[in-house]
Design an enzyme around this catalytic site. Structure first.
Site, mmCIF file in Angstrom:
data_model
loop_
_atom_site.group_PDB
_atom_site.id
_atom_site.type_symbol
_atom_site.label_atom_id
_atom_site.label_comp_id
_atom_site.label_asym_id
_atom_site.label_seq_id
_atom_site.Cartn_x
_atom_site.Cartn_y
_atom_site.Cartn_z
ATOM 1 N N ASP A 95 0.798 -1.234 0.000
ATOM 2 C CA ASP A 95 0.000 0.000 0.000
ATOM 3 C C ASP A 95 0.829 1.282 0.000
ATOM 4 O OD1 ASP A 95 1.059 -0.373 2.487
ATOM 5 O OD2 ASP A 95 -0.814 -0.268 3.597
ATOM 6 N N HIS A 96 2.062 1.230 0.522
ATOM 7 C CA HIS A 96 2.804 2.474 0.726
ATOM 8 C C HIS A 96 3.563 2.965 -0.509
ATOM 9 C CE1 HIS A 96 1.893 1.992 4.923
ATOM 10 N NE2 HIS A 96 2.613 3.039 5.258
ATOM 11 N N ASP A 160 3.675 -1.163 11.572
ATOM 12 C CA ASP A 160 3.178 0.152 11.191
ATOM 13 C C ASP A 160 2.502 0.737 12.423
ATOM 14 O OD1 ASP A 160 2.375 1.763 8.438
ATOM 15 O OD2 ASP A 160 1.024 2.123 10.111
ATOM 16 N N ARG A 448 -1.410 12.315 10.258
ATOM 17 C CA ARG A 448 -0.178 13.056 10.563
ATOM 18 C C ARG A 448 -0.095 14.301 9.698
ATOM 19 N NH1 ARG A 448 3.122 7.723 11.537
ATOM 20 N NH2 ARG A 448 2.331 7.533 13.665
ATOM 21 N N SER A 643 6.165 7.245 13.241
ATOM 22 C CA SER A 643 6.094 5.934 12.585
ATOM 23 C C SER A 643 6.880 4.839 13.299
ATOM 24 C CB SER A 643 6.598 6.113 11.162
ATOM 25 O OG SER A 643 7.481 5.113 10.798
ATOM 26 N N ARG A 645 8.884 2.865 11.580
ATOM 27 C CA ARG A 645 9.966 2.460 10.663
ATOM 28 C C ARG A 645 11.280 2.252 11.409
ATOM 29 N NH1 ARG A 645 9.293 8.339 7.926
ATOM 30 N NH2 ARG A 645 7.169 7.589 8.041
#
Ligand code: MIC
Ligand code: SF4
Length: 755
Positions: A95-96, A160, A448, A643, A645
């Protein structure tokens, strides 16, 4: 294809016994949060009562979810764990990496060819290890999870931060770094600091323009971006039961913006309806049978002050629509005060773009409410004055809302439907703008709104509101427009007052889809080859990080002293850099380029202590690395907010940064640093931040006696020869200290596999 009712029945079979045991031990009524946590402990029987906010506890989650931008690193790590298949049901969602430019069809086609190598890697690795794979275009991870996998009383981790969305379906769902996901997929328990629990009591009923989004926008204003750290928010009360299941999801989703470990609602009729509406009647029936275990005990809700660590109360009947921003999601404005705030702060009044959708707000109900606004405009011949985009959360929702005519309504007012993907929410947006140096405003229904987040432009003032408010403002093209009292004008000069939007929670004709985009893994993946080309600039197999040298760490160069907000977007920017998420060395060239240097107020401009010259952060760090000099990063409050990440932890580790010293950390980032073998330490006295000077060389001592609860010491060697030292805190427990010593948690798993 999707959910596994047998697994869920198994969870429910043991739930009563586990909760009764835990209740006897705790010796008082229990909240829902405690029930789910205790019923997922990795030890069979709880041994003792955990201290909230202090004890680290091992859990066995029921599921793992990963999105493409973080799954690459998670799975590159998992490939080294030596397991033939994942130990718990897991899925990957593409999706990203889809960039929004022209519209759904073209953008998806472009992404499929541009990201082919990465998609091929993810689909083959999923196929091999028994992981469900959701193809590009299938939808945004959290919406797909809510529609297919989330279940009341379950526990899930996901790579995520908005994994927390599944709290809307009564699940404890927590965002983690890829290394944590790797552990769980390898069959190891997963460790979490036992959270404090905030009770959020909702009374009254939403009405008019107010929606679930406004509940969380209000909560963000109350608790702020760090107010949820190490806490779970448990929503309860009559107001909570009146909200749709997807509305609950929206509220839980944006709990990530206040740093909450997660948020949760009790199982209720709305959740049952949603499960049935999305083809999961068996799960709703199973949940109905154990409903008393999928809610907190009555005494807790009758006397919240006695059982929760904190209580917040919101009367939905009095709640106004909110608009939050700019630059931070906790700057909360009730709409009646917003126009004045725009004028007083000189924010650009002209609204250039309105964007609806995202994982936070793309349910059938959201789309139908926004469409109710759009339809009135379409009927009056009004088009949006701003650009207007719609991102459906999943193919299931997209197909259904197209069938029901909503997408057509948006197109009538000038809307562009984008692919079912993150797109502009994560900077995957080729924004059409004439002059990027001009201050400008946009409004989204995303979550965000940090500087540069959506379009990489620091001049963009991004605001966050519900999809219906975004739609109304996009029609007006004016940030000060208040649909509750102001009028729109059509081409004939007629004034139109928008009526309050009415939405539909679940489609009357049911959901429909032609191809949801799911690919199940091979029965036996042992012969499947996962290919990573050695010449690839997007994928790179990982080399182990070196173990700790066994001594104090001395002579670290100060790489940067960061001033103010430093989110993971500042540490490892997304947008154009997303393409390197599977290539550690290449993505490291974005390390900390968004962070502000406290000594010159510039970003990506720090002093190279070897030459005295100023240069970009990654370049200076590579110069230190080239001659084997370690370095240290100093930061402010809530460092690593945002995030999950883990690149934000792996990049400094890869480039030779040894320690991160800050006033406070965001939860996921702190764990990610520990997992990768970094030293994550905090000032005991926050004023010591001021003692750090630009030319400092820094030692960290006390490491030979590195133990839980014992402070370490930082020694500053200033350029003028003077020396200062102070104590620093750390939150490492015994296990985490072993990760540090081994040079990273993965080195321990590797050693076990090879033993
Ligand atoms: C985000 O919303 O910031 C992201 C992009 O979804 C991240 C994950 C990532 O950086 O890949 C998140 O929320 O964890
Ligand atoms: Fe995607 Fe945005 Fe949701 Fe993150 S917050 S998962 S980028 S839609």
């Amino acid at each position: 294809m999707a959910f596994d009712v047998d697994m869920i029945r198994k969870v429910y079979a043991g739930i009563a016994e586990k909760i009764d045991l835990a209740r006897a031990l705790v010796g008082r009524p229990m909240s829902l949060t405690e029930k789910i946590l205790y019923s997922h402990l990795s030890s069979k029987v709880p041994q003792f009562v955990y201290e909230r906010g202090i004890s680290y506890v091992d859990f066995n989650p029921d599921r793992v979810a990963m999105q493409d931008a973080t799954a690459q690193m998670a799975l590159l790590q998992f490939m080294q764990a030596g397991r033939p298949v994942v130990a718990v049901p897991s899925t990957v969602h593409c999706d990203h990496l889809i960039q929004a430019k022209s519209g759904a069809k073209e953008d998806l086609e472009f992404a499929l060819s541009k990201n082919k190598e990465v998609y091929d890697f993810l689909s083959s690795v999923s196929n091999k290890y028994g992981i469900g794979f959701w193809r590009p275009g299938a939808g945004i991870i959290h919406q797909v999870i809510l529609e297919n996998y989330a279940f009341p009383g379950g526990m899930m981790i996901g790579t995520d931060s908005h994994t927390v969305n599944a709290g809307g379906l009564g699940m404890i769902a927590i965002g983690v770094g890829g290394a944590d996901a790797c552990d769980v997929m390898a069959g190891l328990p997963w460790e979490l600091k036992f959270p404090r629990v905030v009770g959020v009591k909702l009374t009254g009923n939403l009405n008019g323009w107010t929606s679930s989004k406004d509940v969380i926008l209000k909560v963000a204003g109350i608790l702020t971006v760090k107010g949820g750290t190490d806490k779970i928010l448990e929503y309860f009360g009559p107001g909570a039961e009146s909200l749709s299941c997807t509305g609950k999801g929206t509220i839980c989703n944006m709990g990530a913006e206040i740093g909450a470990t997660t948020s949760i609602f009790c199982y209720d009729k709305k959740m049952g309806d949603y499960l049935r509406g999305t083809g999961r009647k068996e799960i709703a029936d199973a949940a109905d049978e154990v409903i008393q275990h999928l809610r907190g005990d009555d005494e807790v809700y009758e006397n919240p002050e006695s059982y929760f660590d904190e209580v917040v109360e919101i009367n939905l009947s009095e709640l106004e629509p909110h608009i939050n921003g700019p630059f931070t999601p906790d700057l909360a404005w009730p709409i009646s005060k917003f126009a004045d705030a725009v004028r007083e702060n000189d924010w650009p009044k002209v609204l250039e773009v309105g964007l609806i959708g995202s994982c936070t707000n793309s349910s059938y109900e959201d789309i139908s409410r926004a469409a109710a606004v759009a339809k009135q405009a379409a009927d009056a011949g009004i088009k949006t004055a701003s650009e207007f985009t719609i991102t459906p959360g999943s193919e299931l929702v997209r197909y259904t809302v197209e069938r029901d005519g909503y997408l057509g309504i948006f197109e009538k007012i000038g809307g562009v439907v984008l692919a079912n993907a993150c797109g502009p929410c994560i900077g995957q947006w080729a924004r059409h703008t004439n002059d990027p140096s001009k201050k400008n405003s946009i409004i989204t229904s995303f979550n965000r709104n940090f500087a540069k987040r959506n379009d990489g432009n620091p001049n963009t003032h991004a605001f966050v509101a519900s999809p219906e408010i975004v739609t109304a403002l996009a029609l007006a093209g004016d940030l000060t427009f208040n649909p509750l009292k102001d009028m729109l004008t059509n081409s004939k000069g007629e004034k139109i007052k928008l009526a309050e939007p009415v939405g539909i929670e679940l489609p009357e004709k049911g959901f429909a889809v032609e191809d949801a985009g799911y690919q199940s893994p091979a029965e036996d993946g042992s012969n499947i080859k996962v290919l990573v080309a050695a010449s690839s600039d997007r994928l790179q197999l990982l080399d182990p990080f070196p173990a700790w040298e066994g001594t104090d760490i001395q002579g670290l160069k100060l790489l940067i002293k960061v001033k103010g907000k430093c989110t993971t977007d500042h540490i490892s920017m997304a947008g154009p850099w997303l393409k390197y998420r599977g290539h550690l060395d290449n993505i490291s060239n974005n390390m900390l380029i968004g962070a502000l240097n406290a000594f010159n107020d510039k970003s990506d401009n720090v002093k190279n202590q070897l030459t005295g010259e100023y240069d970009s952060v990654p370049k200076v760090q590579r110069a230190y690395k080239a001659i084997g000099h370690g370095s240290i990063v100093v930061g402010d409050e809530n460092y690593g907010e945002g995030s999950s990440r883990e690149h934000a932890a792996m990049e400094p580790r890869h480039l030779g940064v040894r320690a991160i010293l800050v006033k406070s950390f965001a939860r996921i980032h702190e764990t990610n640093l520990k997992k990768q073998g970094m030293l994550a330490i905090t000032f005991v006295d926050k004023n010591d931040y001021d003692k750090i000077l630009e030319d400092d060389t820094i030692d960290i001592t006390g490491l030979k006696n590195f133990k839980a609860g014992i402070q370490l010491t930082v020694v500053l060697h200033h350029k003028d020869g003077s020396v200062e030292e102070f104590k620093v805190n750390h939150s490492y427990n015994h296990n985490q200290i072993e990760w540090f010593k081994a040079g990273g948690a993965l080195n321990i798993i590797r050693a076990q596999v090879n033993a």
